[in-house]
Design a protein around this motif. Structure first.
Motif, PDB file in Angstrom:
ATOM      1  N   VAL A 194      58.509  43.715  91.741  1.00  0.00           N
ATOM      2  CA  VAL A 194      57.163  43.593  91.171  1.00  0.00           C
ATOM      3  C   VAL A 194      56.348  44.830  91.536  1.00  0.00           C
ATOM      4  O   VAL A 194      55.880  44.957  92.669  1.00  0.00           O
ATOM      5  CB  VAL A 194      56.427  42.336  91.704  1.00  0.00           C
ATOM      6  N   PRO A 195      56.193  45.766  90.600  1.00  0.00           N
ATOM      7  CA  PRO A 195      55.402  46.949  90.887  1.00  0.00           C
ATOM      8  C   PRO A 195      53.913  46.628  90.720  1.00  0.00           C
ATOM      9  O   PRO A 195      53.528  45.969  89.761  1.00  0.00           O
ATOM     10  CB  PRO A 195      55.842  47.955  89.813  1.00  0.00           C
ATOM     11  N   THR A 196      53.099  47.093  91.641  1.00  0.00           N
ATOM     12  CA  THR A 196      51.652  46.841  91.521  1.00  0.00           C
ATOM     13  C   THR A 196      50.844  48.118  91.631  1.00  0.00           C
ATOM     14  O   THR A 196      51.156  48.998  92.440  1.00  0.00           O
ATOM     15  CB  THR A 196      51.158  45.830  92.582  1.00  0.00           C
ATOM     16  N   GLY A 212      50.997  50.328  78.531  1.00  0.00           N
ATOM     17  CA  GLY A 212      50.638  51.515  79.290  1.00  0.00           C
ATOM     18  C   GLY A 212      51.850  52.430  79.427  1.00  0.00           C
ATOM     19  O   GLY A 212      52.982  52.026  79.157  1.00  0.00           O
ATOM     20  N   SER A 213      51.608  53.648  79.882  1.00  0.00           N
ATOM     21  CA  SER A 213      52.685  54.638  79.923  1.00  0.00           C
ATOM     22  C   SER A 213      53.754  54.305  80.964  1.00  0.00           C
ATOM     23  O   SER A 213      54.938  54.541  80.752  1.00  0.00           O
ATOM     24  CB  SER A 213      52.116  56.032  80.169  1.00  0.00           C
ATOM     25  N   VAL A 214      53.321  53.720  82.089  1.00  0.00           N
ATOM     26  CA  VAL A 214      54.292  53.373  83.137  1.00  0.00           C
ATOM     27  C   VAL A 214      55.193  52.235  82.633  1.00  0.00           C
ATOM     28  O   VAL A 214      56.425  52.313  82.718  1.00  0.00           O
ATOM     29  CB  VAL A 214      53.570  52.970  84.453  1.00  0.00           C
ATOM     30  N   ALA A 215      54.570  51.205  82.066  1.00  0.00           N
ATOM     31  CA  ALA A 215      55.339  50.067  81.532  1.00  0.00           C
ATOM     32  C   ALA A 215      56.315  50.549  80.464  1.00  0.00           C
ATOM     33  O   ALA A 215      57.484  50.130  80.437  1.00  0.00           O
ATOM     34  CB  ALA A 215      54.394  49.017  80.973  1.00  0.00           C
ATOM     35  N   GLU A 216      55.855  51.448  79.606  1.00  0.00           N
ATOM     36  CA  GLU A 216      56.708  51.898  78.509  1.00  0.00           C
ATOM     37  C   GLU A 216      57.962  52.613  78.999  1.00  0.00           C
ATOM     38  O   GLU A 216      59.063  52.358  78.526  1.00  0.00           O
ATOM     39  CB  GLU A 216      55.914  52.805  77.580  1.00  0.00           C
ATOM     40  N   HIS A 272      54.374  49.584  95.547  1.00  0.00           N
ATOM     41  CA  HIS A 272      53.317  50.447  95.005  1.00  0.00           C
ATOM     42  C   HIS A 272      53.773  51.895  95.092  1.00  0.00           C
ATOM     43  O   HIS A 272      54.297  52.327  96.118  1.00  0.00           O
ATOM     44  CB  HIS A 272      52.000  50.277  95.761  1.00  0.00           C
ATOM     45  N   VAL A 273      53.578  52.629  93.999  1.00  0.00           N
ATOM     46  CA  VAL A 273      53.891  54.057  94.008  1.00  0.00           C
ATOM     47  C   VAL A 273      52.584  54.822  93.852  1.00  0.00           C
ATOM     48  O   VAL A 273      51.909  54.721  92.821  1.00  0.00           O
ATOM     49  CB  VAL A 273      54.852  54.448  92.863  1.00  0.00           C
ATOM     50  N   GLU A 274      52.231  55.545  94.880  1.00  0.00           N
ATOM     51  CA  GLU A 274      50.984  56.319  94.864  1.00  0.00           C
ATOM     52  C   GLU A 274      51.264  57.721  94.342  1.00  0.00           C
ATOM     53  O   GLU A 274      52.156  58.403  94.845  1.00  0.00           O
ATOM     54  CB  GLU A 274      50.400  56.374  96.278  1.00  0.00           C
ATOM     55  N   THR A 289      51.681  44.657  81.214  1.00  0.00           N
ATOM     56  CA  THR A 289      51.773  45.588  80.081  1.00  0.00           C
ATOM     57  C   THR A 289      50.754  46.707  80.287  1.00  0.00           C
ATOM     58  O   THR A 289      50.884  47.791  79.731  1.00  0.00           O
ATOM     59  CB  THR A 289      51.452  44.900  78.735  1.00  0.00           C
ATOM     60  N   HIS A 290      49.718  46.403  81.077  1.00  0.00           N
ATOM     61  CA  HIS A 290      48.685  47.393  81.368  1.00  0.00           C
ATOM     62  C   HIS A 290      48.332  47.339  82.846  1.00  0.00           C
ATOM     63  O   HIS A 290      48.743  46.423  83.558  1.00  0.00           O
ATOM     64  CB  HIS A 290      47.436  47.143  80.522  1.00  0.00           C
ATOM     65  N   GLY A 291      47.564  48.329  83.247  1.00  0.00           N
ATOM     66  CA  GLY A 291      47.174  48.395  84.646  1.00  0.00           C
ATOM     67  C   GLY A 291      45.728  48.785  84.787  1.00  0.00           C
ATOM     68  O   GLY A 291      44.876  48.335  84.035  1.00  0.00           O
ATOM     69  N   ARG A 292      45.481  49.632  85.727  1.00  0.00           N
ATOM     70  CA  ARG A 292      44.109  50.036  86.046  1.00  0.00           C
ATOM     71  C   ARG A 292      43.411  50.745  84.896  1.00  0.00           C
ATOM     72  O   ARG A 292      42.223  50.549  84.676  1.00  0.00           O
ATOM     73  CB  ARG A 292      44.125  50.985  87.258  1.00  0.00           C
ATOM     74  N   THR A 293      44.146  51.597  84.209  1.00  0.00           N
ATOM     75  CA  THR A 293      43.514  52.362  83.133  1.00  0.00           C
ATOM     76  C   THR A 293      43.262  51.467  81.931  1.00  0.00           C
ATOM     77  O   THR A 293      42.211  51.544  81.300  1.00  0.00           O
ATOM     78  CB  THR A 293      44.374  53.575  82.732  1.00  0.00           C
ATOM     79  N   GLY A 294      44.249  50.617  81.644  1.00  0.00           N
ATOM     80  CA  GLY A 294      44.089  49.552  80.661  1.00  0.00           C
ATOM     81  C   GLY A 294      43.573  49.944  79.292  1.00  0.00           C
ATOM     82  O   GLY A 294      42.587  49.403  78.810  1.00  0.00           O
ATOM     83  N   LEU A 295      44.228  50.881  78.641  1.00  0.00           N
ATOM     84  CA  LEU A 295      43.866  51.209  77.258  1.00  0.00           C
ATOM     85  C   LEU A 295      44.490  50.170  76.329  1.00  0.00           C
ATOM     86  O   LEU A 295      45.628  50.301  75.904  1.00  0.00           O
ATOM     87  CB  LEU A 295      44.382  52.606  76.890  1.00  0.00           C
TER      88      LEU A 295
HETATM   89  P1  ATP Z   1      48.181  54.303  81.684  1.00  0.00           P
HETATM   90  O1  ATP Z   1      48.492  54.374  83.150  1.00  0.00           O
HETATM   91  O2  ATP Z   1      49.294  54.815  80.825  1.00  0.00           O
HETATM   92  O3  ATP Z   1      46.868  54.890  81.352  1.00  0.00           O
HETATM   93  P2  ATP Z   1      47.792  51.462  82.115  1.00  0.00           P
HETATM   94  O4  ATP Z   1      47.303  51.806  83.476  1.00  0.00           O
HETATM   95  O5  ATP Z   1      46.970  50.503  81.324  1.00  0.00           O
HETATM   96  O6  ATP Z   1      48.047  52.754  81.249  1.00  0.00           O
HETATM   97  P3  ATP Z   1      50.478  51.109  83.164  1.00  0.00           P
HETATM   98  O7  ATP Z   1      50.112  52.169  84.145  1.00  0.00           O
HETATM   99  O8  ATP Z   1      51.689  51.286  82.325  1.00  0.00           O
HETATM  100  O9  ATP Z   1      49.237  50.785  82.191  1.00  0.00           O
HETATM  101  O10 ATP Z   1      50.612  49.757  84.000  1.00  0.00           O
HETATM  102  C1  ATP Z   1      51.462  48.700  83.599  1.00  0.00           C
HETATM  103  C2  ATP Z   1      52.034  48.017  84.841  1.00  0.00           C
HETATM  104  O11 ATP Z   1      52.833  48.972  85.531  1.00  0.00           O
HETATM  105  C3  ATP Z   1      51.014  47.509  85.867  1.00  0.00           C
HETATM  106  O12 ATP Z   1      50.532  46.202  85.574  1.00  0.00           O
HETATM  107  C4  ATP Z   1      51.870  47.525  87.125  1.00  0.00           C
HETATM  108  O13 ATP Z   1      52.693  46.377  87.134  1.00  0.00           O
HETATM  109  C5  ATP Z   1      52.780  48.764  86.921  1.00  0.00           C
HETATM  110  N1  ATP Z   1      52.247  49.982  87.553  1.00  0.00           N
HETATM  111  C6  ATP Z   1      51.427  50.897  86.992  1.00  0.00           C
HETATM  112  N2  ATP Z   1      51.160  51.889  87.847  1.00  0.00           N
HETATM  113  C7  ATP Z   1      51.823  51.611  88.997  1.00  0.00           C
HETATM  114  C8  ATP Z   1      51.959  52.245  90.283  1.00  0.00           C
HETATM  115  N3  ATP Z   1      51.316  53.390  90.553  1.00  0.00           N
HETATM  116  N4  ATP Z   1      52.751  51.662  91.225  1.00  0.00           N
HETATM  117  C9  ATP Z   1      53.379  50.513  90.959  1.00  0.00           C
HETATM  118  N5  ATP Z   1      53.277  49.866  89.780  1.00  0.00           N
HETATM  119  C10 ATP Z   1      52.530  50.388  88.806  1.00  0.00           C
END
Ligand code: ATP
Ligand code: MN
Length: 147
Positions: free
Chosen positions: A8-10, A118-122, A38-40, A106-112
């Protein structure tokens, strides 16, 4: 599905919190355990700063991560903190712990939200060797049900 080791990545966002709740119930059901990661992103601004500042910053991150816990009792878990590119870190950890499943938002902090993911999920969905469960926020559905 074999769901013994669930990654579970957060990014500490509400969406990731929601994914953690789903992962926790899956783990409880299947007797699985969670690796909460968590990946910083390596911060450029810290390059010039003192060693003490950097240590404090890492310590804060560790504390924040330690507070991210399974939402079900009796689910075993461990934490992992990495520095670098989030998607690469998630994929590398999935290999390392031999994850059966990755559960993420599907999204995270940036949440577009205009984008589907999001780019990480993709990147993770595209490149992971194990199944990936992406969890959407369900507030919209909740609203419909309430109507
Ligand atoms: P973007 O980062 O592309 O602007 P976003 O923040 O909305 O868009 P993602 O970053 O893809 O979306 O986040 C989707 C999921 O990926 C998050 O809910 C989380 O589970 C995981 N995730 C995102 N960033 C990290 C991180 N730095 N470390 C661990 N998990 C992450
Ligand atoms: Mn993000």
């Amino acid at each position: 599905m074999n769901a013994k080791t669930i990654l579970v990545p957060t990014d500490f966002s509400p969406m990731a919190e929601h994914a953690l709740a789903e992962a926790s119930s899956l783990a409880a059901e299947h007797g699985g355990s969670l690796v909460i990661l968590h990946v910083e992103k390596t911060p450029r601004t810290h390059n010039g700063e003192s060693h003490a500042d950097l240590a404090e910053y890492v310590d804060e991150l560790r504390k924040a991560l330690a507070a991210v816990l399974p939402t079900e009792p009796d689910v075993s878990y461990r934490h992992k903190l990495l520095f670098g590119d989030p998607a690469e870190g998630i994929l590398q950890t999935a290999d390392e712990v031999d994850a059966d499943l990755i559960v993420m938002g599907t999204h995270g902090r940036t949440g577009l939200n205009r984008l589907m993911m999001g780019s990480v999920a993709e990147v993770v969905v595209r490149r992971a060797d194990c199944p990936v469960l992406t969890v959407k926020e369900c507030s919209a559905i909740d609203t419909l049900v309430a109507l």
